[in-house]
Design a protein around this motif. Sequence first.
Motif, mmCIF file in Angstrom:
data_model
loop_
_atom_site.group_PDB
_atom_site.id
_atom_site.type_symbol
_atom_site.label_atom_id
_atom_site.label_comp_id
_atom_site.label_asym_id
_atom_site.label_seq_id
_atom_site.Cartn_x
_atom_site.Cartn_y
_atom_site.Cartn_z
ATOM 1 N N GLY A 110 0.817 -1.231 -0.087
ATOM 2 C CA GLY A 110 0.024 -0.240 0.215
ATOM 3 C C GLY A 110 0.827 1.328 0.099
ATOM 4 N N ARG A 111 2.235 1.158 -0.412
ATOM 5 C CA ARG A 111 3.150 2.188 -0.260
ATOM 6 C C ARG A 111 2.308 3.251 -1.182
ATOM 7 N N PHE A 112 1.847 3.046 -2.286
ATOM 8 C CA PHE A 112 1.493 4.246 -3.200
ATOM 9 C C PHE A 112 0.043 4.257 -3.555
ATOM 10 N N ASP A 113 -0.744 3.707 -2.402
ATOM 11 C CA ASP A 113 -2.291 3.638 -2.659
ATOM 12 C C ASP A 113 -2.960 5.017 -2.784
ATOM 13 N N GLU A 114 -2.522 5.959 -1.847
ATOM 14 C CA GLU A 114 -3.062 7.193 -1.981
ATOM 15 C C GLU A 114 -2.713 7.931 -3.271
ATOM 16 N N GLU A 115 -1.738 8.068 -3.745
ATOM 17 C CA GLU A 115 -1.166 8.338 -5.028
ATOM 18 C C GLU A 115 -2.078 7.748 -6.370
ATOM 19 N N MET A 116 -2.118 6.475 -6.162
ATOM 20 C CA MET A 116 -2.785 5.718 -7.195
ATOM 21 C C MET A 116 -4.304 5.975 -7.323
ATOM 22 N N LYS A 120 -5.650 8.974 -6.727
ATOM 23 C CA LYS A 120 -5.642 10.039 -7.440
ATOM 24 C C LYS A 120 -5.357 10.116 -8.937
ATOM 25 N N ALA A 121 -4.503 9.335 -9.199
ATOM 26 C CA ALA A 121 -3.696 9.299 -10.654
ATOM 27 C C ALA A 121 -4.850 8.866 -11.768
ATOM 28 N N ASP A 122 -4.580 9.648 -12.834
ATOM 29 C CA ASP A 122 -5.259 9.376 -14.052
ATOM 30 C C ASP A 122 -4.451 8.641 -15.011
ATOM 31 N N ILE A 123 -3.106 8.710 -14.765
ATOM 32 C CA ILE A 123 -1.961 8.113 -15.802
ATOM 33 C C ILE A 123 -0.988 7.403 -14.637
ATOM 34 N N ILE A 124 -0.593 6.128 -14.571
ATOM 35 C CA ILE A 124 0.471 5.717 -14.059
ATOM 36 C C ILE A 124 1.514 5.101 -14.755
ATOM 37 N N THR A 154 7.176 -11.711 -14.679
ATOM 38 C CA THR A 154 5.839 -11.850 -15.154
ATOM 39 C C THR A 154 4.929 -11.620 -13.982
ATOM 40 N N LYS A 155 5.121 -12.503 -12.831
ATOM 41 C CA LYS A 155 4.206 -12.699 -11.850
ATOM 42 C C LYS A 155 4.356 -11.210 -11.072
ATOM 43 N N ASN A 156 5.420 -10.641 -11.038
ATOM 44 C CA ASN A 156 5.422 -9.333 -10.207
ATOM 45 C C ASN A 156 4.574 -8.356 -10.833
ATOM 46 N N LEU A 157 5.037 -8.388 -12.439
ATOM 47 C CA LEU A 157 4.182 -7.310 -13.252
ATOM 48 C C LEU A 157 2.809 -7.246 -13.162
ATOM 49 N N THR A 158 2.447 -8.675 -13.274
ATOM 50 C CA THR A 158 0.740 -8.830 -13.088
ATOM 51 C C THR A 158 0.264 -8.416 -11.654
ATOM 52 N N ASP A 159 1.018 -8.850 -10.716
ATOM 53 C CA ASP A 159 0.478 -8.482 -9.214
ATOM 54 C C ASP A 159 0.326 -7.012 -9.119
ATOM 55 N N ILE A 160 1.272 -6.204 -9.782
ATOM 56 C CA ILE A 160 1.436 -4.852 -9.676
ATOM 57 C C ILE A 160 0.418 -4.060 -10.459
ATOM 58 N N ALA A 161 -0.009 -4.620 -11.676
ATOM 59 C CA ALA A 161 -1.081 -3.996 -12.487
ATOM 60 C C ALA A 161 -2.457 -4.331 -11.828
ATOM 61 N N SER A 162 -2.488 -5.415 -11.234
ATOM 62 C CA SER A 162 -3.862 -5.976 -10.359
ATOM 63 C C SER A 162 -4.353 -5.196 -9.402
ATOM 64 N N ARG A 163 -3.181 -4.916 -8.633
ATOM 65 C CA ARG A 163 -3.477 -3.866 -7.448
ATOM 66 C C ARG A 163 -3.616 -2.557 -7.660
ATOM 67 N N ILE A 164 -3.148 -2.003 -8.867
ATOM 68 C CA ILE A 164 -3.336 -0.779 -9.271
ATOM 69 C C ILE A 164 -4.952 -0.672 -9.955
ATOM 70 N N LYS A 165 -5.155 -1.713 -10.550
ATOM 71 C CA LYS A 165 -6.710 -1.766 -11.185
ATOM 72 C C LYS A 165 -7.722 -1.978 -9.856
ATOM 73 N N SER A 166 -7.243 -2.519 -8.806
ATOM 74 C CA SER A 166 -8.258 -2.752 -7.615
ATOM 75 C C SER A 166 -8.362 -1.445 -6.873
ATOM 76 N N VAL A 167 -7.326 -0.708 -6.944
ATOM 77 C CA VAL A 167 -7.522 0.825 -6.293
ATOM 78 C C VAL A 167 -8.125 1.669 -6.981
ATOM 79 N N ASN A 168 -7.417 1.789 -8.288
ATOM 80 C CA ASN A 168 -8.245 2.733 -9.377
ATOM 81 C C ASN A 168 -8.440 1.904 -10.711
#
Length: 272
Positions: free
Chosen positions: A119-125, A127-131, A164-178
Motif C-alpha cells: 500500500g505504499r502508493f495507494d493514496e497516489e494511485m 488520485k492518478a489518471d495516468i500511472i 511476469t508474476k511481479n508485473l501482473t501483481d502490480i497491475a492487478s493492485r493498481i486496477k483494484s485501487v483505481n
Amino acid sequence: MKLIKYIVIFVLVIGLGLSAWIYYPKYQIHKIKKQSVEVSTNIHKISYLDYFRSMKKDEINHLAIGDSVIRGVGAGQNEDLVNQFSNKLGSQIQKNIQFQNEGINGITSGELRELVLEGRFDEEMKKADIITINVGGNDVLRAAKGQNLQNVFQSFGELQTSFTKNLTDIASRIKSVNPGATIVFLELYNPLSPSDKLYPLADQLLPKWNLKLYETANQYSPSLVIETTKVINGERPENLSPDGVHPNSNGYSAISELMIYQFKHQYRIDSV
C-alpha cells in the motif's frame, strides 16, 4: 544416404525450432500492436490524448513508479522523462498536469511489487489518471552479475516467469485501487553497442521479455506499452548518457515524444 538424410532433417528441425524461439515473440508483439490501429480509421473510438483532453477536469494527475529510468538518472534537472512527458502532455491537451515521480534507483520488479502490495502508493494511485511504470532492468542486471553467458541464458526462463508474476501483481493492485487509471508500461531496451559480444544475446532475449509487457497491458485495460526500443538502443548513442545504460536528456525527450505520439494514435480501451 539414410544417415545423411536424418542429419539434414535433424538440422532443419533444430533450425526451425530456433527460428520459432527467436521470432515468435516478435510476431506476437506485432499482433498485439495491430489491435491499436490508427485513430482516424474509426470515428467511434477515442485516442488516449483525446480522452484526457475531453475529461471534465482541469487537472490531470500523473504518477510514475519504478526504477532509475523513472527517477531520471542521466538527465539534467527537470529534464527527466516524467517531467518532460507531463509538460508535453499538458501542452497538447491544454490542461495542468500534476506529476509525482516515485522512481527508486536500483529497484527490481519484486521489490516494487512488495511496495505496491503493502500500500505504499495507494493514496497516489487513487488520485492518478495516468500511472507510468518502468521496471525489470535491474532484475536482469542482478541475475547477470558475475555470471557467464551460458548461465544467464539458462536462467532466463525462470527470471522472466518471476518478472511476469511481479508485473501482473502490480497491475492487478493498481486496477483494484483505481480501475479507471491508464497504466503506461515502458519496454525494456538494449543499450549495448552492436559491436559488444553480449549484443546478439540481448537482442534475442529482449522481445521475449517485452512480450510479457504487452500481454499484461492487454489484460489490464486501459493500458499501453511505449515502444522505448525505437529510440533508446545501441545504434542511437546520442540518446544515451555517459554511463552507457541510462538515457540522457535527449533520450528522455525522445521517449516522451514517443509517448505523446502513441497517446495520439492508439485507442483507449476501457477495462471490462
